[in-house]
Design an enzyme around this catalytic site. Structure first.
Site, PDB file in Angstrom:
ATOM      1  N   PRO A 111      33.367 -46.490  29.360  1.00  0.00           N
ATOM      2  CA  PRO A 111      33.007 -45.062  29.359  1.00  0.00           C
ATOM      3  C   PRO A 111      33.938 -44.280  28.424  1.00  0.00           C
ATOM      4  O   PRO A 111      35.148 -44.499  28.432  1.00  0.00           O
ATOM      5  CB  PRO A 111      33.212 -44.644  30.820  1.00  0.00           C
ATOM      6  CG  PRO A 111      33.156 -45.911  31.605  1.00  0.00           C
ATOM      7  CD  PRO A 111      33.689 -46.991  30.701  1.00  0.00           C
ATOM      8  N   GLY A 115      39.774 -41.778  30.077  1.00  0.00           N
ATOM      9  CA  GLY A 115      41.122 -42.284  30.357  1.00  0.00           C
ATOM     10  C   GLY A 115      41.201 -43.802  30.425  1.00  0.00           C
ATOM     11  O   GLY A 115      42.180 -44.345  30.917  1.00  0.00           O
ATOM     12  N   ALA A 120      41.464 -46.204  21.772  1.00  0.00           N
ATOM     13  CA  ALA A 120      42.477 -47.194  21.363  1.00  0.00           C
ATOM     14  C   ALA A 120      41.830 -48.571  21.230  1.00  0.00           C
ATOM     15  O   ALA A 120      42.164 -49.340  20.321  1.00  0.00           O
ATOM     16  CB  ALA A 120      43.627 -47.230  22.364  1.00  0.00           C
ATOM     17  N   ALA A 121      40.873 -48.895  22.130  1.00  0.00           N
ATOM     18  CA  ALA A 121      40.178 -50.186  22.034  1.00  0.00           C
ATOM     19  C   ALA A 121      39.369 -50.245  20.742  1.00  0.00           C
ATOM     20  O   ALA A 121      39.346 -51.273  20.055  1.00  0.00           O
ATOM     21  CB  ALA A 121      39.277 -50.397  23.246  1.00  0.00           C
ATOM     22  N   ASP A 162      48.654 -46.862  25.094  1.00  0.00           N
ATOM     23  CA  ASP A 162      47.266 -47.345  25.080  1.00  0.00           C
ATOM     24  C   ASP A 162      47.071 -48.486  24.085  1.00  0.00           C
ATOM     25  O   ASP A 162      46.641 -49.584  24.444  1.00  0.00           O
ATOM     26  CB  ASP A 162      46.298 -46.209  24.712  1.00  0.00           C
ATOM     27  CG  ASP A 162      46.013 -45.284  25.879  1.00  0.00           C
ATOM     28  OD1 ASP A 162      46.795 -45.289  26.843  1.00  0.00           O
ATOM     29  OD2 ASP A 162      45.014 -44.540  25.810  1.00  0.00           O
TER      30      ASP A 162
HETATM   31  O1  PMV Z   1      44.345 -41.797  26.617  1.00  0.00           O
HETATM   32  P1  PMV Z   1      44.520 -41.612  28.079  1.00  0.00           P
HETATM   33  O2  PMV Z   1      43.598 -40.614  28.664  1.00  0.00           O
HETATM   34  O3  PMV Z   1      44.555 -42.919  28.770  1.00  0.00           O
HETATM   35  O4  PMV Z   1      45.985 -40.968  28.310  1.00  0.00           O
HETATM   36  C1  PMV Z   1      47.132 -41.621  27.847  1.00  0.00           C
HETATM   37  C2  PMV Z   1      48.283 -41.387  28.718  1.00  0.00           C
HETATM   38  C3  PMV Z   1      49.093 -40.118  28.494  1.00  0.00           C
HETATM   39  O5  PMV Z   1      50.360 -40.414  29.060  1.00  0.00           O
HETATM   40  C4  PMV Z   1      48.477 -38.937  29.219  1.00  0.00           C
HETATM   41  C5  PMV Z   1      49.257 -39.738  27.029  1.00  0.00           C
HETATM   42  C6  PMV Z   1      50.122 -40.689  26.233  1.00  0.00           C
HETATM   43  O6  PMV Z   1      50.098 -40.557  25.002  1.00  0.00           O
HETATM   44  O7  PMV Z   1      50.829 -41.519  26.804  1.00  0.00           O
END
Ligand code: PMV
Length: 327
Positions: A111, A115, A120-121, A162
């Site tokens: 999704p 989060g 990133a994937a 991530d």
């Molecule tokens: O990309 P997300 O929604 O998984 O958020 C990453 C985690 C945070 O700590 C909120 C941001 C970060 O850069 O570490």
């Protein structure tokens, strides 16, 4: 890094790559302020097929299922999400002329904007696919470095957790001090099983991080205290995971969620999902990632399906997942 200078270029007609999504078990947001966080790759992800495009106005990305279906080019006025167009433009800049006739077909079961690390994937899968297509070997640090460059388009100035866990796979304990990231692989004594419930897309990681930064400036001492308490929770989570104390891990997830709520990144829907999970016997539940929407993860001892069904019965998209490592 200059891709064109890498040795061993060996073109193939099509190359396939995959990168998993991730969940953050604890420490999101606090990780931006130098505290440790725990994240793990899950059994969902993004697939990319890299081939040569017929024309040279690329790179071209054809999204089969990326929260968007259609063709995207690095064109400021073109179709498709602006971040995807910008990411392609960044790729073209990094890779140079060779990138102009690359074609990416992208499919995903992650999704988007929830989060779970979909961007990133995508970044890791693109970088991985291109180096396979060109027959180049990249060590993991190089892959993660290039993916971070792309990830900055989606996330502004991410902590790096991530793309690091998505590139390495497994479960990691991550801490970034200044520009230096320390990454430790964690081996759980038991497989970790989760129900994941989606409250809906969040308003963007960069936005959640910057709004929290604004709030923290108003009461710096209090926020520093909260961030360091989360850091202590995460350190204890790591020990619970390594020693197989799942009930303790669940309790620590609930504590982490309390702090995330006090940081202002939870929502009524995320709290409702946590309550549903706990009522159905989950050992603990918390939001994962940036919050302000997005997903909740609930740790379960045995079968996650009962909690998954309870999430669905309450009207939420939900699925189960588990940590690929562990005995
Ligand atoms: O990309 P997300 O929604 O998984 O958020 C990453 C985690 C945070 O700590 C909120 C941001 C970060 O850069 O570490």
């Amino acid at each position: 890094m200059n891709w064109k200078n890498l040795p061993g270029s060996n073109l193939v007609d099509v190359a396939f790559s995959y990168a998993p999504a991730k969940i953050i078990l604890g420490g999101e947001h606090a990780v931006v302020y130098g505290q440790p966080a725990l994240a793990l790759a899950i059994d969902r992800g993004v697939r990319v097929a890299v081939s040569k495009a017929a024309d040279v106005n690329g790179p071209i990305l054809r999204a089969i299922n990326l929260g968007f279906v259609g063709e995207v080019r690095p064109d400021p006025d073109g179709q498709g999400p602006v971040v995807l167009r910008e990411a392609l433009a960044r790729l073209a800049k990094i890779l140079g002329r060779e990138a102009r006739n690359l074609h990416f077909a992208v499919d995903s079961d992650v999704p988007v904007g929830c989060g779970l690390g979909s961007s990133a994937a995508l970044s890791v899968a693109l970088v991985r696919g291109i180096h396979r297509f060109w027959g180049l070997d990249l060590v993991q640090e190089q892959e993660a470095g290039l993916a971070l460059d792309l990830e900055k388009i989606f996330h502004g100035n991410p902590s790096g957790i991530d793309h690091t866990v998505i590139s390495s796979g497994g479960l990691i304990y991550y801490r970034k001090t200044g520009e230096v990231a320390a990454v430790q692989s964690v081996v759980p004594a038991h497989k970790l099983k989760f129900a994941v419930g989606i409250s809906g897309p969040h308003g963007g990681t960069a936005r959640a991080v910057s709004l929290l930064k604004e709030r923290s400036r108003r009461h710096p001492d209090i926020y520093v205290g909260i961030f360091s308490s989360i850091g202590e929770i995460v350190a204890q989570m790591k020990r619970s995971i390594e020693e197989g104390r799942l009930a303790a891990l669940g309790e620590l997830m609930d504590l982490n969620q309390g702090f995330l709520n006090s940081l202002g990144v939870s929502t009524p829907k995320l709290e409702a999902l946590c309550s549903i999970a706990r009522e159905r016997g989950a050992l603990g539940a918390k939001l994962t990632g940036a919050g302000c929407g997005g997903a909740v993860i609930a740790l379960v001892e045995d079968d996650p399906e009962e909690v998954v069904r309870a999430f669905q019965a309450a009207g939420y998209v939900a699925f189960s997942t588990q940590c690929e490592v562990g005995r």
